[in-house]
Design an enzyme around this catalytic site. Structure first.
Site, PDB file in Angstrom:
ATOM      1  N   GLY A   1       2.596   2.147  10.627  1.00 17.27           N
ATOM      2  CA  GLY A   1       4.041   3.435  10.802  1.00 17.27           C
ATOM      3  C   GLY A   1       4.576   3.711  12.122  1.00 17.27           C
ATOM      4  O   GLY A   1       5.456   5.311  11.877  1.00 17.27           O
TER       5      GLY A   1
ATOM      6  N   ASN B   1       0.629  -0.820  -0.341  1.00 22.80           N
ATOM      7  CA  ASN B   1      -0.386  -0.041   0.172  1.00 22.80           C
ATOM      8  C   ASN B   1       0.904   0.993  -0.280  1.00 22.80           C
ATOM      9  O   ASN B   1       1.500   1.490   0.710  1.00 22.80           O
ATOM     10  CB  ASN B   1      -0.677   0.387   1.298  1.00 22.80           C
ATOM     11  CG  ASN B   1      -1.645   0.806   1.476  1.00 22.80           C
ATOM     12  OD1 ASN B   1      -1.421   1.720   0.404  1.00 22.80           O
ATOM     13  ND2 ASN B   1      -2.347   1.361   3.056  1.00 22.80           N
TER      14      ASN B   1
ATOM     15  N   LYS C   1       0.075   4.289  -0.062  1.00 23.26           N
ATOM     16  CA  LYS C   1      -0.879   5.678   0.226  1.00 23.26           C
ATOM     17  C   LYS C   1      -0.492   6.659  -0.590  1.00 23.26           C
ATOM     18  O   LYS C   1      -0.691   6.587  -1.721  1.00 23.26           O
ATOM     19  CB  LYS C   1      -0.050   5.484   1.777  1.00 23.26           C
ATOM     20  CG  LYS C   1      -0.377   4.073   2.537  1.00 23.26           C
ATOM     21  CD  LYS C   1      -0.009   4.526   4.256  1.00 23.26           C
ATOM     22  CE  LYS C   1      -0.063   3.590   4.403  1.00 23.26           C
ATOM     23  NZ  LYS C   1       0.010   3.392   6.234  1.00 23.26           N
TER      24      LYS C   1
ATOM     25  N   GLU D   1      -6.763   4.926   7.987  1.00 22.59           N
ATOM     26  CA  GLU D   1      -6.133   6.381   7.473  1.00 22.59           C
ATOM     27  C   GLU D   1      -7.676   6.759   6.536  1.00 22.59           C
ATOM     28  O   GLU D   1      -8.261   8.265   6.880  1.00 22.59           O
ATOM     29  CB  GLU D   1      -5.095   6.495   6.623  1.00 22.59           C
ATOM     30  CG  GLU D   1      -4.072   5.959   7.587  1.00 22.59           C
ATOM     31  CD  GLU D   1      -2.679   5.297   6.257  1.00 22.59           C
ATOM     32  OE1 GLU D   1      -2.830   5.339   5.468  1.00 22.59           O
ATOM     33  OE2 GLU D   1      -1.729   4.632   7.537  1.00 22.59           O
TER      34      GLU D   1
ATOM     35  N   HIS E   1      -9.575   1.379   4.931  1.00 22.04           N
ATOM     36  CA  HIS E   1      -8.107   1.600   5.676  1.00 22.04           C
ATOM     37  C   HIS E   1      -8.171   2.247   6.814  1.00 22.04           C
ATOM     38  O   HIS E   1      -8.805   2.764   6.768  1.00 22.04           O
ATOM     39  CB  HIS E   1      -6.818   2.008   5.183  1.00 22.04           C
ATOM     40  CG  HIS E   1      -5.599   2.000   5.054  1.00 22.04           C
ATOM     41  ND1 HIS E   1      -4.963   2.795   6.227  1.00 22.04           N
ATOM     42  CD2 HIS E   1      -4.916   0.508   5.431  1.00 22.04           C
ATOM     43  CE1 HIS E   1      -3.822   2.391   6.397  1.00 22.04           C
ATOM     44  NE2 HIS E   1      -3.655   1.909   6.275  1.00 22.04           N
TER      45      HIS E   1
ATOM     46  N   GLU F   1      -4.904  -5.039  10.858  1.00 22.64           N
ATOM     47  CA  GLU F   1      -3.881  -4.197  10.854  1.00 22.64           C
ATOM     48  C   GLU F   1      -4.503  -2.952  11.735  1.00 22.64           C
ATOM     49  O   GLU F   1      -5.022  -2.202  12.253  1.00 22.64           O
ATOM     50  CB  GLU F   1      -4.379  -2.445   9.935  1.00 22.64           C
ATOM     51  CG  GLU F   1      -4.086  -3.592   8.433  1.00 22.64           C
ATOM     52  CD  GLU F   1      -3.480  -2.019   7.140  1.00 22.64           C
ATOM     53  OE1 GLU F   1      -2.368  -2.420   7.038  1.00 22.64           O
ATOM     54  OE2 GLU F   1      -3.594  -0.987   7.113  1.00 22.64           O
TER      55      GLU F   1
ATOM     56  N   SER G   1       3.627  -2.527  10.404  1.00 17.61           N
ATOM     57  CA  SER G   1       4.911  -2.062  10.191  1.00 17.61           C
ATOM     58  C   SER G   1       5.954  -3.922   9.839  1.00 17.61           C
ATOM     59  O   SER G   1       7.178  -3.809  10.844  1.00 17.61           O
ATOM     60  CB  SER G   1       5.370  -1.424  11.916  1.00 17.61           C
ATOM     61  OG  SER G   1       5.500  -0.540  12.158  1.00 17.61           O
TER      62      SER G   1
HETATM   63  P1  PGA Z   1       2.914   0.314   7.416  1.00 16.79           P
HETATM   64  O1  PGA Z   1       1.754   0.420   7.196  1.00 16.79           O
HETATM   65  O2  PGA Z   1       3.626  -1.105   6.798  1.00 16.79           O
HETATM   66  O3  PGA Z   1       3.753   1.222   7.143  1.00 16.79           O
HETATM   67  O4  PGA Z   1       2.661   0.330   8.686  1.00 16.79           O
HETATM   68  C1  PGA Z   1       0.813  -0.796   6.423  1.00 16.79           C
HETATM   69  C2  PGA Z   1      -0.531  -0.047   6.136  1.00 16.79           C
HETATM   70  O5  PGA Z   1      -0.905   1.286   6.557  1.00 16.79           O
HETATM   71  O6  PGA Z   1      -1.327  -0.692   5.619  1.00 16.79           O
END
Ligand code: PGA
Length: 253
Positions: free
Chosen positions: A173, A13, A15, A99, A97, A167, A213
């Site tokens: 992140g 992803n 983003k 976010e 997601h 997640e 992560s």
């Molecule tokens: P990350 O994001 O691997 O940067 O922690 C995962 C995600 O939000 O899908």
């Protein structure tokens, strides 16, 4: 059906990252021999989906999207319909997601409608679920995940075009990941919820991804957890070398 019969899936992803020049990362991924029993998918920002498909052409690398609208089309300025993604050649779309749940106020009901719209267009819907740190510390993780599942994964969905991504919001992140036991607990609860919703046999075909992560140095242990069929990878998917290392760890798991 045992876990061995589910194809593994490494999904990246990107983003809101990436310009045309960054598609060179995909050339590296497309060139590398991909393990036959692992599906690989990159979800770039919408602006890059079309050129990304050209870079992935002729390889086993699939291209997906990060969101779609719940409606099939119409007066929705700035939004993108699932059928438009499918028209380009995308094969999957991430919905729900955290976010988007947080930053765009997306509810479980909206996520469910988006998943339905994605499948109606022939896309695989990757539905994301996860607790916040406060919810975990309060001991509410399984209740939160259960409620998100109940609201975001309606029985009308087709399990054959469904992937779930666990997640934890606090792991995204942040460099933090849950313990392996915590991942196992949530994944097993999701497998049980799927079985209750769709029946045991269809439920056993749905891939469960862990996300938050995932890096080359922790991927192998995460992939060793029961009912983890792959990962949804953010930051580490931006770099072809890191993502390839995660794909290799998945292939070896
Ligand atoms: P990350 O994001 O691997 O940067 O922690 C995962 C995600 O939000 O899908």
């Amino acid at each position: 059906m045992g876990a061995g019969m589910r194809r593994k899936l490494a999904a990246g992803n990107w983003k809101m990252n990436g310009l045309l020049a960054d598609l060179a990362q995909l050339d590296q991924l497309a060139k590398a021999p991909l393990p036959a029993h692992v599906d690989t998918l990159i979800c770039p920002p919408a602006t890059l989906i079309h050129p990304a498909l050209a870079h992935a052409k002729g390889s086993a690398l699939a291209i997906g999207a990060q969101d779609c609208h719940a409606q099939g089309g119409g007066a929705f300025t700035g939004d993108i319909a699932a059928v438009q993604l499918r028209d380009l050649g995308a094969s999957a779309v991430i919905v729900g997601h955290s976010e988007r749940r947080e930053g765009h106020g997306e509810t479980d009901a909206l996520v469910a409608a988006k998943a339905q719209a994605a499948q109606a267009a022939g896309l695989c819907a990757i539905v994301c679920l996860g607790e916040t740190l406060g919810q975990r510390q309060a001991g509410d993780t399984l209740a939160v995940i259960g409620a998100q599942f109940a609201g975001s994964v309606p029985a009308t969905l087709d399990p054959a075009l469904l992937v779930l991504a666990y997640e934890p919001v606090w792991a995204i992140g942040s460099g933090l990941i849950p313990t392996l036991a915590q991942i196992a607990e949530v994944h097993s609860s999701l497998r049980a919820a799927l079985a209750a919703r769709f029946g045991a046999a269809p439920a056993a075909t749905v891939r469960l991804l862990y996300g938050g992560s995932v890096k080359p140095d922790n991927a192998a242990e995460v992939f060793g957890v029961a009912d983890v069929d792959g990962a949804l990878v953010g930051g580490a998917s931006l770099n072809a070398q890191d993502f390839s290392a995660i794909v290799q760890a998945l292939a070896a798991a």
